[in-house]
Design a protein around this motif. Structure first.
Motif, mmCIF file in Angstrom:
data_model
loop_
_atom_site.group_PDB
_atom_site.id
_atom_site.type_symbol
_atom_site.label_atom_id
_atom_site.label_comp_id
_atom_site.label_asym_id
_atom_site.label_seq_id
_atom_site.Cartn_x
_atom_site.Cartn_y
_atom_site.Cartn_z
ATOM 1 N N TYR A 4 -5.041 2.954 11.893
ATOM 2 C CA TYR A 4 -6.207 3.834 11.895
ATOM 3 C C TYR A 4 -6.602 4.345 13.278
ATOM 4 O O TYR A 4 -6.467 3.645 14.286
ATOM 5 C CB TYR A 4 -7.406 3.137 11.261
ATOM 6 C CG TYR A 4 -7.236 2.996 9.772
ATOM 7 C CD1 TYR A 4 -7.235 4.110 8.952
ATOM 8 C CD2 TYR A 4 -7.025 1.764 9.191
ATOM 9 C CE1 TYR A 4 -7.040 4.006 7.590
ATOM 10 C CE2 TYR A 4 -6.836 1.637 7.823
ATOM 11 C CZ TYR A 4 -6.847 2.768 7.038
ATOM 12 O OH TYR A 4 -6.653 2.650 5.688
ATOM 13 N N GLU B 14 -3.741 11.526 0.354
ATOM 14 C CA GLU B 14 -3.472 11.686 1.787
ATOM 15 C C GLU B 14 -3.406 13.181 2.103
ATOM 16 O O GLU B 14 -2.820 13.948 1.341
ATOM 17 C CB GLU B 14 -2.124 11.049 2.177
ATOM 18 C CG GLU B 14 -1.836 9.667 1.614
ATOM 19 C CD GLU B 14 -2.670 8.552 2.223
ATOM 20 O OE1 GLU B 14 -3.296 8.780 3.285
ATOM 21 O OE2 GLU B 14 -2.727 7.459 1.618
ATOM 22 N N GLU C 246 -1.837 -12.425 -2.058
ATOM 23 C CA GLU C 246 -3.144 -12.953 -1.682
ATOM 24 C C GLU C 246 -3.522 -14.076 -2.636
ATOM 25 O O GLU C 246 -2.895 -14.237 -3.684
ATOM 26 C CB GLU C 246 -4.193 -11.854 -1.786
ATOM 27 C CG GLU C 246 -3.947 -10.730 -0.815
ATOM 28 C CD GLU C 246 -5.180 -9.850 -0.644
ATOM 29 O OE1 GLU C 246 -6.091 -10.263 0.078
ATOM 30 O OE2 GLU C 246 -5.216 -8.768 -1.258
ATOM 31 N N ALA D 191 -15.273 -4.032 -1.689
ATOM 32 C CA ALA D 191 -14.802 -2.681 -1.346
ATOM 33 C C ALA D 191 -14.124 -2.039 -2.552
ATOM 34 O O ALA D 191 -13.120 -2.531 -3.040
ATOM 35 C CB ALA D 191 -13.841 -2.746 -0.172
ATOM 36 N N THR E 13 0.269 4.439 1.751
ATOM 37 C CA THR E 13 0.194 5.451 2.821
ATOM 38 C C THR E 13 1.501 5.514 3.616
ATOM 39 O O THR E 13 2.025 6.594 3.894
ATOM 40 C CB THR E 13 -0.983 5.128 3.764
ATOM 41 O OG1 THR E 13 -2.140 4.924 2.958
ATOM 42 C CG2 THR E 13 -1.232 6.239 4.753
ATOM 43 N N ARG F 26 0.400 -7.631 -3.030
ATOM 44 C CA ARG F 26 0.052 -8.446 -1.862
ATOM 45 C C ARG F 26 -0.041 -9.896 -2.310
ATOM 46 O O ARG F 26 -0.679 -10.183 -3.326
ATOM 47 C CB ARG F 26 -1.294 -8.011 -1.249
ATOM 48 C CG ARG F 26 -1.260 -6.602 -0.723
ATOM 49 C CD ARG F 26 -2.565 -6.176 -0.053
ATOM 50 N NE ARG F 26 -2.563 -4.735 0.165
ATOM 51 C CZ ARG F 26 -3.574 -4.027 0.646
ATOM 52 N NH1 ARG F 26 -4.695 -4.643 0.988
ATOM 53 N NH2 ARG F 26 -3.482 -2.723 0.798
ATOM 54 N N TYR G 117 -5.977 -9.332 -6.763
ATOM 55 C CA TYR G 117 -4.779 -9.673 -7.530
ATOM 56 C C TYR G 117 -3.546 -9.525 -6.645
ATOM 57 O O TYR G 117 -3.614 -8.919 -5.586
ATOM 58 C CB TYR G 117 -4.669 -8.766 -8.761
ATOM 59 C CG TYR G 117 -5.964 -8.710 -9.511
ATOM 60 C CD1 TYR G 117 -6.366 -9.796 -10.286
ATOM 61 C CD2 TYR G 117 -6.832 -7.629 -9.374
ATOM 62 C CE1 TYR G 117 -7.580 -9.794 -10.937
ATOM 63 C CE2 TYR G 117 -8.057 -7.623 -10.016
ATOM 64 C CZ TYR G 117 -8.432 -8.705 -10.785
ATOM 65 O OH TYR G 117 -9.647 -8.705 -11.402
ATOM 66 N N GLU H 92 0.878 -1.177 0.000
ATOM 67 C CA GLU H 92 0.000 0.000 0.000
ATOM 68 C C GLU H 92 0.910 1.221 0.000
ATOM 69 O O GLU H 92 2.133 1.094 0.101
ATOM 70 C CB GLU H 92 -0.963 -0.022 1.180
ATOM 71 C CG GLU H 92 -0.340 -0.052 2.553
ATOM 72 C CD GLU H 92 -0.178 1.317 3.171
ATOM 73 O OE1 GLU H 92 0.943 1.865 3.039
ATOM 74 O OE2 GLU H 92 -1.112 1.826 3.784
HETATM 75 P P1 HAM Z 1 -6.910 -1.183 1.819
HETATM 76 O O1 HAM Z 1 -8.304 -1.300 2.354
HETATM 77 O O2 HAM Z 1 -5.958 -2.238 2.219
HETATM 78 O O3 HAM Z 1 -6.383 0.230 2.289
HETATM 79 O O4 HAM Z 1 -6.932 -1.099 0.242
HETATM 80 C C1 HAM Z 1 -7.716 -0.126 -0.424
HETATM 81 C C2 HAM Z 1 -8.407 -0.718 -1.623
HETATM 82 O O5 HAM Z 1 -7.455 -1.347 -2.465
HETATM 83 C C3 HAM Z 1 -9.406 -1.820 -1.305
HETATM 84 O O6 HAM Z 1 -10.655 -1.276 -0.924
HETATM 85 C C4 HAM Z 1 -9.491 -2.532 -2.643
HETATM 86 O O7 HAM Z 1 -10.384 -1.852 -3.507
HETATM 87 C C5 HAM Z 1 -8.079 -2.402 -3.178
HETATM 88 N N1 HAM Z 1 -7.342 -3.659 -2.966
HETATM 89 C C6 HAM Z 1 -6.754 -4.107 -1.841
HETATM 90 N N2 HAM Z 1 -6.173 -5.301 -2.055
HETATM 91 C C7 HAM Z 1 -6.406 -5.633 -3.339
HETATM 92 C C8 HAM Z 1 -6.063 -6.747 -4.179
HETATM 93 N N3 HAM Z 1 -5.328 -7.765 -3.731
HETATM 94 N N4 HAM Z 1 -6.487 -6.739 -5.470
HETATM 95 C C9 HAM Z 1 -7.216 -5.703 -5.961
HETATM 96 N N5 HAM Z 1 -7.554 -4.633 -5.225
HETATM 97 C C10 HAM Z 1 -7.163 -4.586 -3.923
HETATM 98 C C11 HAM Z 1 -5.154 0.736 1.983
HETATM 99 O O8 HAM Z 1 -4.400 0.259 1.179
HETATM 100 C C12 HAM Z 1 -4.848 2.038 2.706
HETATM 101 N N6 HAM Z 1 -3.515 2.495 2.285
HETATM 102 C C13 HAM Z 1 -5.897 3.085 2.419
HETATM 103 C C14 HAM Z 1 -5.598 4.386 3.075
HETATM 104 C C15 HAM Z 1 -5.002 5.469 2.511
HETATM 105 N N7 HAM Z 1 -5.851 4.679 4.338
HETATM 106 C C16 HAM Z 1 -5.425 5.905 4.591
HETATM 107 N N8 HAM Z 1 -4.903 6.385 3.488
#
Ligand code: HAM
Length: 534
Positions: free
Chosen positions: A379, A242, A226, A396, A195, A224, A233, A193
């Motif tokens: 958070y 941010e 996963e 999400a 942030t 990731r 993905y 990610e």
């Molecule tokens: P997160 O909920 O881990 O938050 O990821 C945000 C979005 O990334 C998810 O809602 C989803 O749409 C997408 N996402 C996560 N993992 C995958 C995956 N394996 N494949 C496709 N899409 C994915 C964050 O990453 C935090 N950095 C958000 C944040 C920014 N909080 C504060 N600032």
């Protein structure tokens, strides 16, 4: 035939025409974010693993199970081997590294001194286990038919690692003290990610010295490990933003939370995405969290043995994550657990109320979800997700929230912040239905007919492209029929015929491939006729 090399699991090629939707989204996002005074930031895809351990949290799924990480520099084994060669090789002849002594075991070094075989094990910890392993190898060697049973044993280890063993326990084992200091290897990771990287950059470049709040956005790949499935993905893309800064610049203001949420609602509306839900919660702060955790742990104590294995582990590592459990049988238990919202302190309660008040005034619809805890540990206070029914299990589209203590956790000054990340893959998936409308086929296909015509086609194409016409060009060896078929396949709206007669007369046949209508035009008319109107 050599094996085909395929794309790695969980990664995707983004091909035309789908890529048009990605570009469309990104252009719109850049436009909209500028209107809210965000500026782009690009941080590296590679970061120090510790950055994610200290921000997202060691016990989260992302860090404990899903990181792509590796350590840099020589391994411990390589460093020990190098030190041993420097200090001890002169004593031995016939030196061999990594030698098998049986099907099940190999030794680090087998060498001769005074005509006798020596088995030497390299270790960074001289303890009973190491001694036992070495003796075992010695026995295996001695009992193997054809091997000389007269073998000597030695342990080679950094001088500092030889502790807590009485000489008697080593008996016939020689201890070789290596003068080497093993440094902790640096672990690198592909970012899961963005942030953490943004906050690291904020601290590293002392961005708090700039006036006001820092408002950044980013677009880029995240990684990731996963289990891949629809909408999930291993390499995926996020669009995120941010807002971060010192409290004196207003970084804690609930107005910032509301502004970000309103911007996201505006973005989804502008993209024409209908049917989204904004789920909102407050997860409290460092002041009220301990009291809530204590109450939650106490409530879980009597019921956790009836819950799933993951929840049993989470109670030990991070009880908040129990609220996120999706296992059906656990749901009635979770519903009865104490709620964070009942334990918010006065400041958090007022903050959350103000966020909701502004959202209501702005007409941004939301639902409160007291179980929304998010999958990352940083958070505080406002946490949110936008979900969409069309996405199925991974519903999400985006997630985010406040992280008021993150900068300090990473060694920076107090710098409360809030942000979000949109899963771009998922956003595009929702938009895919209208992708055909977004795809941009060429305006005109230039059919060059006959020898020498490629040059004229190229000149015309250059002229038209300079007037923003999308052009694709054929080849002079194609017959007319093949040219027109190819033109249709590219999706071009017009075909322009460039043959010897056309070039000498300066008049060209322009065929509308939709209607079949054909007109004769002069060079200067072409761009105006083929460019889409509006
Ligand atoms: P997160 O909920 O881990 O938050 O990821 C945000 C979005 O990334 C998810 O809602 C989803 O749409 C997408 N996402 C996560 N993992 C995958 C995956 N394996 N494949 C496709 N899409 C994915 C964050 O990453 C935090 N950095 C958000 C944040 C920014 N909080 C504060 N600032």
């Amino acid at each position: 035939m050599p094996n085909l090399i395929k794309i790695v699991r969980g990664a995707r090629d983004l091909l035309p025409p789908e890529i048009e939707t990605w570009n469309f989204v990104e252009a719109l996002v850049r436009d909209l974010f500028r209107a809210y005074n965000f500026q782009e930031i690009r941080t590296p895809i590679l970061e120090d693993l510790q950055l994610f351990q200290r921000s997202i949290g060691q016990e989260t799924d992302i860090v404990s199970k899903e990181m792509f990480a590796w350590h840099e520099g020589p391994s411990v084994e390589q460093e020990l081997e190098r030190a041993w060669i420097k200090q001890y090789r002169d004593r031995y002849t016939d030196i061999n590294f990594q030698v098998r002594v049986s099907d099940k075991a190999s030794v680090d070094i087998l060498a001769k001194a005074g005509g006798v075989f020596h088995i030497i094990e390299l270790t960074n910890r001289v303890n009973r286990d190491a001694v036992q392993r070495l003796r075992h190898c010695g026995k295996l060697w001695a009992s193997t038919p054809g091997k000389d049973p007269n073998v000597k044993l030695a342990l080679a280890a950094p001088a500092s690692a030889v502790v807590g063993l009485a000489d008697a326990e080593l008996e016939e084992i020689e201890l070789q003290r290596l003068s080497v200091e093993l440094e902790d290897p640096q672990w690198l990771a592909l970012r899961p990610e963005n942030t953490a990287g943004v906050v690291r950059a904020y601290i590293e470049h002392a961005l708090w010295e700039r006036p006001g709040l820092q408002r950044f956005y980013y677009i880029g790949p995240q990684f990731r490990r996963e289990r891949p499935q629809k909408g999930r993905y291993r390499q995926f893309y996020q669009i995120g933003a941010e807002v971060i800064g010192p409290p004196s610049a207003g970084s804690e203001s609930p107005a910032v939370d509301a502004e970000i949420l309103e911007m996201l609602a505006a973005l989804l509306d502008r993209l024409g995405i209908k049917g989204w839900t904004l789920e909102l919660n407050s997860v409290g702060c460092a002041n009220d969290r301990p009291k809530y955790l204590e109450t939650l742990r106490a409530a879980l104590e009597s019921v956790v043995h009836t819950m799933c294995a993951d929840c049993q582990r989470r109670v030990q590592t991070n009880p908040l994550r129990v609220l996120d459990c999706k296992v059906l049988q656990d749901q009635p238990i979770i519903e009865k657990l104490p709620r964070q919202s009942d334990y918010l302190d006065e400041n958090c309660r007022a903050h959350f109320a103000e966020v909701q008040k502004i959202l209501t005034a702005l007409g941004v619809p939301f639902v409160l979800n007291h179980r929304l805890v998010r999958g990352l540990d940083y958070y505080t206070r406002t946490a949110f997700e936008f979900t969409h029914g069309a996405l199925g299990a991974q519903n999400a589209i985006l997630g985010g929230g406040r992280y008021d203590g993150l900068s300090e956790a990473l060694g920076g000054p107090p710098a409360p912040g809030i942000g979000f990340s949109i899963g771009e893959d998922r956003l595009v998936m929702i938009l895919q239905e209208s992708a055909a409308a977004l795809a941009k086929p060429p305006d005109v296909y230039i059919a060059s007919l006959g020898a020498g015509m490629n040059v004229h086609a190229a000149l015309l194409a250059r002229e038209l492209r300079s007037q923003a016409v999308i052009v694709t060009v054929g080849d002079e060896t194609f017959k007319l029929k093949k040219s027109l078929e190819t033109a249709s396949k590219t999706g071009a709206r017009f075909a322009l015929i460039v043959g010897e007669n056309e070039v000498s007369s300066g008049r060209f046949a322009l065929k509308n491939l939709g209607t079949g209508e054909q007109v004769s035009v002069v060079r200067t008319q072409i761009a105006g006729l083929v460019k889409p109107r509006g």
